[in-house]
Design a protein around this motif. Structure first.
Motif, PDB file in Angstrom:
ATOM      1  N   GLY A 167      -7.367  -8.918 -25.522  1.00  0.00           N
ATOM      2  CA  GLY A 167      -6.422  -8.078 -26.034  1.00  0.00           C
ATOM      3  C   GLY A 167      -7.284  -6.786 -26.627  1.00  0.00           C
ATOM      4  N   PRO A 168      -6.496  -5.579 -26.642  1.00  0.00           N
ATOM      5  CA  PRO A 168      -6.877  -4.333 -26.777  1.00  0.00           C
ATOM      6  C   PRO A 168      -7.649  -4.171 -28.264  1.00  0.00           C
ATOM      7  CG  PRO A 168      -4.537  -4.501 -26.795  1.00  0.00           C
ATOM      8  CD  PRO A 168      -4.770  -5.696 -26.256  1.00  0.00           C
ATOM      9  N   TYR A 169      -7.047  -4.657 -29.238  1.00  0.00           N
ATOM     10  CA  TYR A 169      -7.632  -4.556 -30.452  1.00  0.00           C
ATOM     11  C   TYR A 169      -8.916  -5.469 -30.563  1.00  0.00           C
ATOM     12  CZ  TYR A 169      -3.141  -2.649 -32.234  1.00  0.00           C
ATOM     13  OH  TYR A 169      -2.139  -1.936 -32.154  1.00  0.00           O
ATOM     14  N   THR A 170      -8.843  -6.675 -30.010  1.00  0.00           N
ATOM     15  CA  THR A 170     -10.067  -7.423 -30.161  1.00  0.00           C
ATOM     16  C   THR A 170     -11.150  -6.809 -29.162  1.00  0.00           C
ATOM     17  OG1 THR A 170      -8.821  -9.574 -30.502  1.00  0.00           O
ATOM     18  CG2 THR A 170     -10.859  -9.798 -29.822  1.00  0.00           C
ATOM     19  N   GLY A 171     -10.558  -6.347 -28.047  1.00  0.00           N
ATOM     20  CA  GLY A 171     -11.423  -5.538 -27.230  1.00  0.00           C
ATOM     21  C   GLY A 171     -12.357  -4.475 -27.627  1.00  0.00           C
ATOM     22  N   VAL A 172     -11.657  -3.614 -28.558  1.00  0.00           N
ATOM     23  CA  VAL A 172     -12.410  -2.655 -29.488  1.00  0.00           C
ATOM     24  C   VAL A 172     -13.563  -3.047 -29.959  1.00  0.00           C
ATOM     25  CG1 VAL A 172     -12.519  -0.759 -30.826  1.00  0.00           C
ATOM     26  CG2 VAL A 172     -10.500  -1.093 -29.398  1.00  0.00           C
ATOM     27  N   VAL A 183     -11.983   4.810 -26.081  1.00  0.00           N
ATOM     28  CA  VAL A 183     -11.482   5.329 -25.181  1.00  0.00           C
ATOM     29  C   VAL A 183     -11.415   4.433 -24.097  1.00  0.00           C
ATOM     30  CG1 VAL A 183     -11.696   7.334 -23.608  1.00  0.00           C
ATOM     31  CG2 VAL A 183     -12.161   7.589 -25.868  1.00  0.00           C
ATOM     32  N   THR A 184     -12.225   3.667 -23.457  1.00  0.00           N
ATOM     33  CA  THR A 184     -12.376   2.757 -22.406  1.00  0.00           C
ATOM     34  C   THR A 184     -11.047   1.667 -22.667  1.00  0.00           C
ATOM     35  OG1 THR A 184     -13.879   1.338 -23.348  1.00  0.00           O
ATOM     36  CG2 THR A 184     -14.671   3.000 -21.825  1.00  0.00           C
ATOM     37  N   VAL A 185     -10.891   1.170 -23.778  1.00  0.00           N
ATOM     38  CA  VAL A 185      -9.777   0.113 -24.055  1.00  0.00           C
ATOM     39  C   VAL A 185      -8.480   0.895 -23.980  1.00  0.00           C
ATOM     40  CG1 VAL A 185      -8.867  -1.227 -25.956  1.00  0.00           C
ATOM     41  CG2 VAL A 185     -11.142  -1.397 -25.426  1.00  0.00           C
ATOM     42  N   VAL A 186      -8.200   2.058 -24.552  1.00  0.00           N
ATOM     43  CA  VAL A 186      -6.858   2.399 -24.650  1.00  0.00           C
ATOM     44  C   VAL A 186      -6.653   3.000 -23.234  1.00  0.00           C
ATOM     45  CG1 VAL A 186      -5.897   4.911 -25.412  1.00  0.00           C
ATOM     46  CG2 VAL A 186      -7.290   3.517 -26.946  1.00  0.00           C
ATOM     47  N   VAL A 187      -7.326   3.910 -22.552  1.00  0.00           N
ATOM     48  CA  VAL A 187      -7.176   4.133 -21.099  1.00  0.00           C
ATOM     49  C   VAL A 187      -7.056   2.923 -20.266  1.00  0.00           C
ATOM     50  CG1 VAL A 187      -8.178   5.439 -19.062  1.00  0.00           C
ATOM     51  CG2 VAL A 187      -8.453   6.322 -21.252  1.00  0.00           C
ATOM     52  N   ALA A 188      -7.867   2.115 -20.099  1.00  0.00           N
ATOM     53  CA  ALA A 188      -7.608   0.753 -19.337  1.00  0.00           C
ATOM     54  C   ALA A 188      -6.383   0.026 -19.851  1.00  0.00           C
ATOM     55  CB  ALA A 188      -8.944  -0.156 -19.448  1.00  0.00           C
ATOM     56  N   TYR A 189      -6.213  -0.218 -20.846  1.00  0.00           N
ATOM     57  CA  TYR A 189      -5.101  -1.062 -21.087  1.00  0.00           C
ATOM     58  C   TYR A 189      -3.653  -0.183 -20.898  1.00  0.00           C
ATOM     59  CZ  TYR A 189      -2.956  -5.039 -23.348  1.00  0.00           C
ATOM     60  OH  TYR A 189      -2.196  -6.337 -23.443  1.00  0.00           O
ATOM     61  N   ALA A 190      -3.751   0.985 -21.145  1.00  0.00           N
ATOM     62  CA  ALA A 190      -2.374   1.831 -20.987  1.00  0.00           C
ATOM     63  C   ALA A 190      -2.254   1.818 -19.138  1.00  0.00           C
ATOM     64  CB  ALA A 190      -2.455   2.907 -21.373  1.00  0.00           C
ATOM     65  N   VAL A 191      -3.202   1.933 -18.543  1.00  0.00           N
ATOM     66  CA  VAL A 191      -2.884   1.867 -17.049  1.00  0.00           C
ATOM     67  C   VAL A 191      -2.481   0.552 -16.925  1.00  0.00           C
ATOM     68  CG1 VAL A 191      -4.264   2.156 -14.863  1.00  0.00           C
ATOM     69  CG2 VAL A 191      -4.593   3.766 -16.656  1.00  0.00           C
ATOM     70  N   PHE A 192      -3.353  -0.505 -17.178  1.00  0.00           N
ATOM     71  CA  PHE A 192      -2.963  -1.933 -16.850  1.00  0.00           C
ATOM     72  C   PHE A 192      -1.668  -2.447 -17.065  1.00  0.00           C
ATOM     73  CE2 PHE A 192      -3.082  -6.380 -18.425  1.00  0.00           C
ATOM     74  CZ  PHE A 192      -3.417  -7.136 -17.179  1.00  0.00           C
ATOM     75  N   ARG A 193      -1.255  -1.821 -18.373  1.00  0.00           N
ATOM     76  CA  ARG A 193       0.105  -2.211 -18.763  1.00  0.00           C
ATOM     77  C   ARG A 193       1.124  -1.658 -17.982  1.00  0.00           C
ATOM     78  NH1 ARG A 193       1.217  -7.278 -20.008  1.00  0.00           N
ATOM     79  NH2 ARG A 193      -0.030  -8.100 -21.857  1.00  0.00           N
ATOM     80  N   GLY A 194       0.727  -0.238 -17.721  1.00  0.00           N
ATOM     81  CA  GLY A 194       1.735   0.700 -17.069  1.00  0.00           C
ATOM     82  C   GLY A 194       1.939   0.070 -15.495  1.00  0.00           C
ATOM     83  N   LEU A 195       0.819  -0.484 -14.711  1.00  0.00           N
ATOM     84  CA  LEU A 195       1.043  -0.973 -13.315  1.00  0.00           C
ATOM     85  C   LEU A 195       1.716  -2.062 -13.512  1.00  0.00           C
ATOM     86  CD1 LEU A 195      -2.474   0.031 -12.030  1.00  0.00           C
ATOM     87  CD2 LEU A 195      -0.072   0.940 -11.489  1.00  0.00           C
TER      88      LEU A 195
END
Length: 353
Positions: free
Chosen positions: A79-84, A116-128
């Motif tokens: 998960g993104p929060y836990t990922g940070v 930044v890595t979590v926000v960018v990666a997860y946004a791209v991941f969910r968008g795809l």
């Protein structure tokens, strides 16, 4: 991409520290919704695995290497929060114990490599995932793309910090071009490692991959020549062995220990992307020695152990052990806080009359 002390001036470092502290505080609250009794110990394992893989620098160009940042991997697995929080724990352990990444630059490093890595990666991941067909292959492909873009995203963030508070007079255009150029190449390695790891976990325990939840397509039945959704069946009891995360946890920890304790000896010795750019462009002219440069584990080697293979291997094993203990402790505490909140809410709920 660990930023040393002296690259960014004090005011911007303090501001970055405030941004990082805010992100960690928000993530601590958000992680309460992501963690449960199964995923809390796995989050500690993810942090330890990222620590181990970050020791494995891989060559990306002549005289330059790269290593995993880990934000994409952590966000997709737990998960993104836990990922940070996972990446922040790794950066904290590296800065304090191994003199890797400046202590005054900790806010810069967390903002760049964790947030930044979590926000960018997860946004791209969910968008795809919204446009790709549901399935494991789509999860792996989206993980690859998110990881690939997260690394140059972090390079852009470092460039922004440098533009605001760089301690040397290097044209920002040169910094941007050099940083993004080399980190696009590093992003390919990040994407391969992330996709391979996510794919491996999905193959054995898809229920434990945060980014894969809710993607199972409903069972179809052919009725009168038409495909219709099968009716929901009563859930069959799941054997305790199937519910247990222990086999995955043990195999993951063993893998991390082998990578850090043995495979790391064969990692590339070339400077990583930021080190290479800093040396070539003169960004490191005012770099300062790390505050814990005399640590017994500085530079990922055990002090007074002369054999390089043994020294580096022991340091890696110690790092994995400390990271998994600290990380698991933090995530269990977050999980307990969630349970306490739920209990308090249930107790405070007004009784029906």
């Amino acid at each position: 991409m660990h930023v040393p002390d002296g690259f960014i001036n004090a005011p911007v470092s303090v501001a970055a520290g405030a941004v990082a502290a805010t992100a960690v505080a928000v993530s601590l609250r958000g992680a309460r919704r992501e963690l449960d009794e199964r995923t809390a110990p796995l989050a500690g394992l993810v942090a330890a695995f990222i620590f181990a893989v970050q020791m494995l620098n891989f060559p990306v160009a002549a005289g330059t290497s790269g290593h995993l940042l880990g934000g994409a991997l952590a966000a997709i697995l737990v998960g993104p929060y836990t990922g940070v929080l996972c990446v922040s724990v790794v950066l904290l352990m590296q800065g304090i114990l191994f003199a890797d990444g400046g202590l005054t630059a900790l806010g810069v490093n967390i903002s760049t490599m964790a947030v930044v890595t979590v926000v960018v990666a997860y946004a791209v991941f969910r968008g795809l995932l919204k446009v790709l067909p549901a399935g494991r292959r789509s999860v792996t492909a989206a993980a690859f793309a998110g990881a690939l873009l997260s690394v140059p995203g972090a390079a852009v963030m470092f460039t922004l910090f440098y533009a605001l508070g760089g301690t040397t007079d290097v044209p920002i255009g040169k910094v941007f071009t050099a940083m993004v150029g080399v980190h696009v190449l590093i992003g390919i390695g990040e994407a391969v490692i992330t996709a391979a790891t996510v794919g491996a976990v999905i193959a054995v325990r898809p229920d434990l991959v945060h980014g894969a939840r809710g993607l199972a397509a409903p069972l179809k039945l052919r009725v009168d020549g038409r495909l219709v959704d099968a009716p929901a069946a009563a859930a069959a009891p799941v054997p305790a062995a199937a519910r247990s995360t222990r086999p995955l946890w043990i195999s993951g920890l063993v893998t991390a220990l082998v990578l850090a304790g043995f495979v790391s000896y064969y990692a590339s010795s070339s400077p990583d992307g930021l080190e290479k750019v800093a040396a070539d462009q003169g960004i490191d002219a005012k770099a300062r020695e790390h505050a814990t440069a005399d640590s017994p584990l500085a530079d990922y080697s055990v002090k007074d152990v002369s054999d390089a293979r043994l020294s580096g291997g022991l340091a890696g094993i110690i790092g994995v052990g400390v990271t998994v203990v600290v990380g698991t402790g933090i995530f269990w505490s977050v999980r307990r806080r969630r349970a306490e909140d739920l209990t308090a809410t249930a107790t405070a709920a007004p009784s029906a009359h």
